[in-house]
Design an enzyme around this catalytic site. Sequence first.
Site, PDB file in Angstrom:
ATOM      1  N   GLY A  90      -5.079  34.599  -9.173  1.00 37.88           N
ATOM      2  CA  GLY A  90      -3.880  34.126  -9.881  1.00 37.88           C
ATOM      3  C   GLY A  90      -3.558  32.694  -9.512  1.00 37.88           C
ATOM      4  O   GLY A  90      -3.461  32.352  -8.338  1.00 37.88           O
ATOM      5  N   ALA A  91      -3.404  31.841 -10.563  1.00 38.03           N
ATOM      6  CA  ALA A  91      -3.063  30.430 -10.321  1.00 38.03           C
ATOM      7  C   ALA A  91      -1.654  30.133 -10.810  1.00 38.03           C
ATOM      8  O   ALA A  91      -1.408  29.164 -11.518  1.00 38.03           O
ATOM      9  CB  ALA A  91      -4.080  29.520 -11.001  1.00 38.03           C
ATOM     10  N   TYR A 124       2.598  30.099  -9.391  1.00 40.19           N
ATOM     11  CA  TYR A 124       3.273  29.357  -8.314  1.00 40.19           C
ATOM     12  C   TYR A 124       2.693  29.710  -6.953  1.00 40.19           C
ATOM     13  O   TYR A 124       2.425  28.841  -6.129  1.00 40.19           O
ATOM     14  CB  TYR A 124       4.773  29.653  -8.318  1.00 40.19           C
ATOM     15  CG  TYR A 124       5.473  29.134  -9.542  1.00 40.19           C
ATOM     16  CD1 TYR A 124       5.680  27.776  -9.710  1.00 40.19           C
ATOM     17  CD2 TYR A 124       5.907  29.998 -10.540  1.00 40.19           C
ATOM     18  CE1 TYR A 124       6.317  27.280 -10.836  1.00 40.19           C
ATOM     19  CE2 TYR A 124       6.550  29.520 -11.668  1.00 40.19           C
ATOM     20  CZ  TYR A 124       6.752  28.162 -11.807  1.00 40.19           C
ATOM     21  OH  TYR A 124       7.368  27.679 -12.926  1.00 40.19           O
ATOM     22  N   ALA A 125       2.508  31.005  -6.703  1.00 38.48           N
ATOM     23  CA  ALA A 125       2.056  31.448  -5.385  1.00 38.48           C
ATOM     24  C   ALA A 125       0.580  31.122  -5.169  1.00 38.48           C
ATOM     25  O   ALA A 125       0.205  30.507  -4.163  1.00 38.48           O
ATOM     26  CB  ALA A 125       2.300  32.956  -5.235  1.00 38.48           C
ATOM     27  N   ASN A 134      -8.455  32.900 -12.157  1.00 34.27           N
ATOM     28  CA  ASN A 134      -7.284  32.967 -13.029  1.00 34.27           C
ATOM     29  C   ASN A 134      -7.740  33.287 -14.449  1.00 34.27           C
ATOM     30  O   ASN A 134      -8.827  32.897 -14.869  1.00 34.27           O
ATOM     31  CB  ASN A 134      -6.530  31.622 -13.012  1.00 34.27           C
ATOM     32  CG  ASN A 134      -5.147  31.733 -13.618  1.00 34.27           C
ATOM     33  OD1 ASN A 134      -4.306  32.477 -13.114  1.00 34.27           O
ATOM     34  ND2 ASN A 134      -4.886  31.004 -14.684  1.00 34.27           N
ATOM     35  N   VAL A 150      -8.833  39.604 -13.750  1.00 36.67           N
ATOM     36  CA  VAL A 150      -9.071  40.572 -12.678  1.00 36.67           C
ATOM     37  C   VAL A 150      -8.782  41.968 -13.227  1.00 36.67           C
ATOM     38  O   VAL A 150      -7.736  42.198 -13.835  1.00 36.67           O
ATOM     39  CB  VAL A 150      -8.149  40.287 -11.470  1.00 36.67           C
ATOM     40  CG1 VAL A 150      -8.364  41.327 -10.378  1.00 36.67           C
ATOM     41  CG2 VAL A 150      -8.367  38.876 -10.945  1.00 36.67           C
ATOM     42  N   GLU A 201      18.962  32.844 -20.084  1.00 35.12           N
ATOM     43  CA  GLU A 201      18.400  31.496 -20.263  1.00 35.12           C
ATOM     44  C   GLU A 201      17.788  31.367 -21.665  1.00 35.12           C
ATOM     45  O   GLU A 201      17.882  30.312 -22.293  1.00 35.12           O
ATOM     46  CB  GLU A 201      17.337  31.209 -19.194  1.00 35.12           C
ATOM     47  CG  GLU A 201      17.937  30.953 -17.811  1.00 35.12           C
ATOM     48  CD  GLU A 201      16.984  30.186 -16.894  1.00 35.12           C
ATOM     49  OE1 GLU A 201      15.813  30.574 -16.815  1.00 35.12           O
ATOM     50  OE2 GLU A 201      17.423  29.202 -16.281  1.00 35.12           O
ATOM     51  N   ASP A 234       5.400  37.693  -7.371  1.00 31.35           N
ATOM     52  CA  ASP A 234       5.932  38.838  -8.116  1.00 31.35           C
ATOM     53  C   ASP A 234       5.111  40.116  -7.928  1.00 31.35           C
ATOM     54  O   ASP A 234       5.466  41.155  -8.471  1.00 31.35           O
ATOM     55  CB  ASP A 234       6.006  38.496  -9.609  1.00 31.35           C
ATOM     56  CG  ASP A 234       7.186  37.581  -9.915  1.00 31.35           C
ATOM     57  OD1 ASP A 234       7.914  37.204  -8.984  1.00 31.35           O
ATOM     58  OD2 ASP A 234       7.380  37.244 -11.108  1.00 31.35           O
ATOM     59  N   LYS A 270      19.210  21.786 -12.662  1.00 27.13           N
ATOM     60  CA  LYS A 270      18.093  22.636 -13.113  1.00 27.13           C
ATOM     61  C   LYS A 270      16.842  21.779 -13.390  1.00 27.13           C
ATOM     62  O   LYS A 270      15.722  22.166 -13.071  1.00 27.13           O
ATOM     63  CB  LYS A 270      18.519  23.373 -14.395  1.00 27.13           C
ATOM     64  CG  LYS A 270      17.466  24.287 -14.954  1.00 27.13           C
ATOM     65  CD  LYS A 270      17.304  25.544 -14.149  1.00 27.13           C
ATOM     66  CE  LYS A 270      16.295  26.473 -14.770  1.00 27.13           C
ATOM     67  NZ  LYS A 270      16.225  27.734 -14.085  1.00 27.13           N
TER      68      LYS A 270
END
Length: 402
Positions: free
Chosen positions: A10-11, A13-14, A37, A81, A170, A298, A376
Amino acid sequence: MNKPKIVVLGAGYAGLTATRKLAQKLSPEEVEIVLINKHNYHYETTWLHEVAAGTINHNQARYMISDVVNPKRVRLIYDSVVEIKQDEQRVVLENSEVAYDYLVVALGFVTNTFGIKGMEENAFFIQDIESSRVIREHIEYKFAQYSSGESTDENDLTVLVGGGGFTGIEFVGELADKIPELCKKYDIPRSKARIINVEAAPSILPVFDDDLVSYAKKALEDRGVEFRIGAAISECTPEGFIVGEDNELIKAGTSVWTGGVTGSPVLAKSGFEVFRGKVTVDSDLRMPGSENIFILGDCSWTMNQETGKPYPPTGQLAMQEGAAVANNIKNLLYGLPLNDFAFDDKGTVASLGLSDGIGNIFSGIKLQGKAAAAMKKVVDDRALFSVGGAKVLLKKGKFRPF
Ligand code: FAD
C-alpha cells in the site's frame, strides 16, 4: 548472503511514508525494499470528497509514486494484494507472488455498508480516485440529462448522502459549492437541485463539540444543505434511500454512502485476527504474536495507552505510524529494542467547502469559518509535503485563494 527483504503493501499515507523513511534510514547494501500498490500513483485519500463533488480535478489529488520513490532504490510493483501467507512469508498478488522477511501492511480501508439492503448495488462510495471520479461524472450526467429534456424527473437533481461523519459532511460542504455551479452551467434554477444528508445518530460530526457542530450545521443549511438527522436508512433502492420508522423513500438521482469504513479485506482473508475489520496492534505497531509483521493506518487499531481506546483513524496517524515503523524495522535489523508508538495529535479540521470549516487544533483552540478553511489548506499542504516532498507540494498544493 541474501539481504533481508522489506515488503510494504500500500502506497497511501502510511505505506508511502514508511517506504521513503526506510529508504533514507537503510542503505541498499543492508536491505532490499519492495513497495506494492494497486496503482502507479499515490492519491490523497483526505481529498477524495472534493474529487467526488468535482470541486478539484482528480489529477490534483494524485501523483506518480515513481516521482517520489527512486525505482532504483525501491522495487515498485503495481499490482493488487490478494492474500498474505504468513506461514510461508509470502504475499500473493493478482499477477505474481513476493516473499518477505519484514512486512508492512498499509492497505487502507474499504467502505462498510453494515449490510444495509441494496447499498452495495445502488449507492456510490467515496473509496478511491476512480470511485470518486465516477460520482462527479454521474452527478453532472444527471444535470445534463435534465437540462436537455432527456429526463423530466426533478429528483434527478438531488444528491443524497448517507452518513453525517467526517466524509459525509465534508462532501456535502463541497456539493454546496459545486451544485450552484452546475445549475448555472445547465440553466437549471438552483431551487430545483437538492443536497440531502441523512444520519441515523442524533447528531452529525461526532468528533467535534456541540458548538462547532451547531455552527457547521447552520452554515451548511444556509448554503442549501438539508439534514435528516436521527433517520436510519433501512434500504437503498435505485430510486434513493428508505429512511425512518415510516419507511419514507427519499428519491435522488445520485445516492452516496459515506456511513462507514473497515480495514482492507485482505486482513481477514489472510486469517489475521480482526476486530471490526482491523487488527489491534501491539504498542510497537506489530501484529500480536508476530516478530516481523507491522500493520498501520486504516488497517489497524492503535491503542491510546492513556485512555485505553484506539486512536481515531486519520491521515496524520497513518503518516506518523509510517515513520515509526521505519524506525522500528531499523531497530529490529540492528538488534535494538523497539519503540512504543506515541501519537502526536495536532488536531482535527473539517472543511465545509472551499471557504468554510471547523476545527480543534493544538489541544483546545477552536476554529470556525474562513480561519478553519485556511487551516485545512495548511494541513492538506503539510501532508503533501510530508509524504511527497517539496516538488509535489509545488505541483499539487492548494494555494488558491477563497
Ligand atoms: P490510504 O491512504 O487509503 O492508502 C491505502 C493504499 O493502499 C492506497 O494507495 C490503495 O490504492 C492501496 N491499496 C488498497 N488495497 C490494495 C490492494 N489490495 N493491493 C494493493 N494496493 C492496495 N483523515 C484526516 O486525518 N483528516 C481528514 O481531513 C480526513 N478526511 C478524509 C476525507 C475522506 C473523504 C476520507 C475517505 C478519509 C478522510 N480521512 C481524513 C481519513 C484518512 O484519509 C485515512 O485515515 C488515511 O487515508 C489512512 O491512511 P492509510 O495509509 O492507512 O490508507
